[in-house]
Write a protein that holds these residues in place. Sequence first.
Motif, PDB file in Angstrom:
ATOM      1  N   PRO A  82      46.362  19.012  14.010  1.00 59.43           N
ATOM      2  CA  PRO A  82      44.926  19.106  13.684  1.00 59.43           C
ATOM      3  C   PRO A  82      44.082  19.124  14.960  1.00 59.43           C
ATOM      4  O   PRO A  82      44.488  18.586  15.998  1.00 59.43           O
ATOM      5  N   TYR A  83      42.909  19.736  14.856  1.00 58.97           N
ATOM      6  CA  TYR A  83      41.977  19.667  15.977  1.00 58.97           C
ATOM      7  C   TYR A  83      41.656  18.203  16.306  1.00 58.97           C
ATOM      8  O   TYR A  83      41.559  17.354  15.419  1.00 58.97           O
ATOM      9  N   GLN A  84      41.466  17.933  17.591  1.00 54.23           N
ATOM     10  CA  GLN A  84      41.203  16.571  18.040  1.00 54.23           C
ATOM     11  C   GLN A  84      39.924  16.013  17.417  1.00 54.23           C
ATOM     12  O   GLN A  84      39.869  14.833  17.056  1.00 54.23           O
ATOM     13  N   LEU A  85      38.887  16.823  17.266  1.00 53.04           N
ATOM     14  CA  LEU A  85      37.642  16.358  16.655  1.00 53.04           C
ATOM     15  C   LEU A  85      37.881  15.929  15.221  1.00 53.04           C
ATOM     16  O   LEU A  85      37.369  14.887  14.778  1.00 53.04           O
ATOM     17  N   ASP A  86      38.653  16.694  14.466  1.00 58.22           N
ATOM     18  CA  ASP A  86      38.966  16.337  13.075  1.00 58.22           C
ATOM     19  C   ASP A  86      39.874  15.114  13.036  1.00 58.22           C
ATOM     20  O   ASP A  86      39.718  14.235  12.178  1.00 58.22           O
ATOM     21  N   ARG A  87      40.826  15.070  13.952  1.00 60.97           N
ATOM     22  CA  ARG A  87      41.773  13.950  13.988  1.00 60.97           C
ATOM     23  C   ARG A  87      41.051  12.634  14.235  1.00 60.97           C
ATOM     24  O   ARG A  87      41.303  11.636  13.539  1.00 60.97           O
ATOM     25  N   LYS A  88      40.148  12.613  15.194  1.00 63.82           N
ATOM     26  CA  LYS A  88      39.535  11.338  15.565  1.00 63.82           C
ATOM     27  C   LYS A  88      38.521  10.848  14.523  1.00 63.82           C
ATOM     28  O   LYS A  88      38.162   9.665  14.522  1.00 63.82           O
ATOM     29  N   ASN A  89      38.100  11.726  13.626  1.00 67.89           N
ATOM     30  CA  ASN A  89      37.171  11.330  12.568  1.00 67.89           C
ATOM     31  C   ASN A  89      37.832  11.266  11.193  1.00 67.89           C
ATOM     32  O   ASN A  89      37.146  11.130  10.180  1.00 67.89           O
TER      33      ASN A  89
ATOM     34  N   LEU B 200      42.689  36.481  14.897  1.00 62.30           N
ATOM     35  CA  LEU B 200      43.897  35.710  15.169  1.00 62.30           C
ATOM     36  C   LEU B 200      43.705  34.266  14.731  1.00 62.30           C
ATOM     37  O   LEU B 200      42.674  33.655  14.998  1.00 62.30           O
ATOM     38  N   TYR B 201      44.696  33.733  14.039  1.00 58.89           N
ATOM     39  CA  TYR B 201      44.723  32.358  13.532  1.00 58.89           C
ATOM     40  C   TYR B 201      43.697  32.112  12.426  1.00 58.89           C
ATOM     41  O   TYR B 201      43.517  30.971  12.003  1.00 58.89           O
ATOM     42  N   ASN B 202      43.043  33.149  11.946  1.00 60.95           N
ATOM     43  CA  ASN B 202      42.119  32.995  10.817  1.00 60.95           C
ATOM     44  C   ASN B 202      42.873  33.354   9.535  1.00 60.95           C
ATOM     45  O   ASN B 202      42.609  34.365   8.900  1.00 60.95           O
ATOM     46  N   TYR B 203      43.830  32.502   9.189  1.00 63.62           N
ATOM     47  CA  TYR B 203      44.736  32.801   8.088  1.00 63.62           C
ATOM     48  C   TYR B 203      44.034  32.873   6.737  1.00 63.62           C
ATOM     49  O   TYR B 203      44.467  33.601   5.842  1.00 63.62           O
ATOM     50  N   LYS B 204      42.941  32.128   6.572  1.00 63.08           N
ATOM     51  CA  LYS B 204      42.230  32.096   5.296  1.00 63.08           C
ATOM     52  C   LYS B 204      41.001  33.013   5.299  1.00 63.08           C
ATOM     53  O   LYS B 204      40.236  33.012   4.339  1.00 63.08           O
ATOM     54  N   HIS B 205      40.825  33.776   6.368  1.00 65.21           N
ATOM     55  CA  HIS B 205      39.694  34.712   6.490  1.00 65.21           C
ATOM     56  C   HIS B 205      38.350  33.997   6.315  1.00 65.21           C
ATOM     57  O   HIS B 205      37.463  34.459   5.589  1.00 65.21           O
ATOM     58  N   LEU B 206      38.220  32.876   6.988  1.00 67.93           N
ATOM     59  CA  LEU B 206      36.974  32.112   6.938  1.00 67.93           C
ATOM     60  C   LEU B 206      35.901  32.798   7.783  1.00 67.93           C
ATOM     61  O   LEU B 206      36.216  33.519   8.730  1.00 67.93           O
TER      62      LEU B 206
ATOM     63  N   ASN C   8      34.132  23.523  12.922  1.00 67.53           N
ATOM     64  CA  ASN C   8      33.680  24.555  11.981  1.00 67.53           C
ATOM     65  C   ASN C   8      34.778  24.883  10.979  1.00 67.53           C
ATOM     66  O   ASN C   8      34.510  25.126   9.805  1.00 67.53           O
ATOM     67  N   GLU C   9      36.027  24.899  11.452  1.00 66.97           N
ATOM     68  CA  GLU C   9      37.147  25.189  10.553  1.00 66.97           C
ATOM     69  C   GLU C   9      37.195  24.180   9.402  1.00 66.97           C
ATOM     70  O   GLU C   9      37.363  24.561   8.234  1.00 66.97           O
ATOM     71  N   TRP C  10      37.065  22.912   9.729  1.00 68.40           N
ATOM     72  CA  TRP C  10      37.095  21.873   8.691  1.00 68.40           C
ATOM     73  C   TRP C  10      35.937  22.067   7.714  1.00 68.40           C
ATOM     74  O   TRP C  10      36.126  21.992   6.495  1.00 68.40           O
ATOM     75  N   ILE C  11      34.753  22.312   8.244  1.00 69.12           N
ATOM     76  CA  ILE C  11      33.567  22.508   7.399  1.00 69.12           C
ATOM     77  C   ILE C  11      33.781  23.678   6.447  1.00 69.12           C
ATOM     78  O   ILE C  11      33.575  23.571   5.223  1.00 69.12           O
ATOM     79  N   LEU C  12      34.203  24.814   6.989  1.00 67.25           N
ATOM     80  CA  LEU C  12      34.332  26.027   6.183  1.00 67.25           C
ATOM     81  C   LEU C  12      35.465  25.927   5.167  1.00 67.25           C
ATOM     82  O   LEU C  12      35.437  26.602   4.133  1.00 67.25           O
TER      83      LEU C  12
END
Length: 473
Positions: free
Chosen positions: A239-246, A405-411, A355-359
């Motif tokens: 997970p992204y560090q920002l998401d992990r720490k929160n 690239l890496y936008n697997y869910k087309h967010l 942004n990934e978590w939000i979307l």
Amino acid sequence: MDRRKFFKKGTLLAAGGALFGNPISGLATTMDYDISVKGKRAKNIIFMVSDGMSSGTLALSDHFQNRILGHRSVWMSAYMDNKVTRGLMETSSASAIVTDSSAGSSAFGGGVRVANGSLNVGANGEQYLPIWQKMKRKGKKIGVVTTVTATHATPAGFNVNNNSRYSEPQIAIDYLNLGVDVVMGGGDEFFNEDKREDKRDLYEDYEDKGYAVVKTLNELKQTGKNKPILGIFNEGALPYQLDRKNTPELEKTIPSLADMTKKAIEHLNTSKNGFALQIESGKVDWAAHANDLGGLLFEQIQFDEALKVALEFAEKDGETLVIFTTDHGNANPGLIYGKTADKDFETVAKYKYTNEWILNQIDNSYSPNKVRELVDEYLGFEITSSEAHHILGYYSNIEKEEQGLYNYKHLPYEGFANMQKKHSSVGWISMDHSSDHVEVAAFGPGKELLKPFVKNTDLHYLMLQAAQIENKF
């Protein structure tokens, strides 16, 4: 050994990129090392890559840490304290001015430029022995640590030969066969018998070869020094560090890059012949591809924290060369001039999630007001009702779905980043790799070998020279 012959041979190999159609092979020559004076040998080498780090990313991280956290970044502090040798590096591959991560890592790993998508394999099938294999053959322990899949392009480039960077199930087997002493990151799908197409249980295979197999932060902390380590902490990337720490559960179970770095050094340092460790903050690149500001900043800060671990060890040890750099630029973010730019940038301190978590929270059940509330609560700024409608259009197919690239869910990464720019004053030139000349720095024995301007392949031979290893394999 005849070190002059050694580096004459190395120069020829490094120049080999021209054989494979390198479009700018004439623009940068290989280092002409002065090898008449034998310096102190580097017993250990730690090579650190902030994947996809444009110079703007480094600057934004330093600005944020300086203004919000009250201290300069570790990277910039090393420059300011004059503790390192610093240079600029040209990053091209054999097939293009703009490299991908596999060719970029192969330049470091194999010492020869190869085409994008390849791992140490030339245009005619030539295989270039990766540097960690060279180190292993000289009795050193070797390791890779990353925040993406452990089998991803950058760690793989230091260890394996393969025509395709996407052969991750095979790369997981290659690490086992090669005896890589420390493997840490994500990528459960490449080791788990329930997820591999061949149904092979690689966890069991690693255990049978004496590895400690760990899957949580607590298990990692409890691992002793005497066993090689396979640490796979997630399916896909970490997970992204920002998401992990929160997210308390993530912070409890998923190690940070600094956690993994500390444990890797602890194990590898038991080798009487020294060690070679490659450390990657891989999601700096992923966040740049997504123009995800919170993701980018905190992944770079996470790299900085791991860099601190490495530099503190090296300073105390006195026999360790630490090289820190990137493989290429990506998206070239930057703080844009304006009357409110400083204040706007400081609002990033309010970000609780990427942004990934939000979307990923949004679906067709959301109303425009609910989208606005979500953004305000977790990012600390307000979007308009019109913007909320626009975002929802991606989820109801009114708007054309985004690729990337890496936008697997087309967010809707790009659409949302353009809205975010008004509040952060941070802009981007693209969502892909760039041809930047990038920062490279060295600390410890061998740092004097780094010249002001180098090719990516030069670092391969710099490591061999610093370790005083003859290039005969």
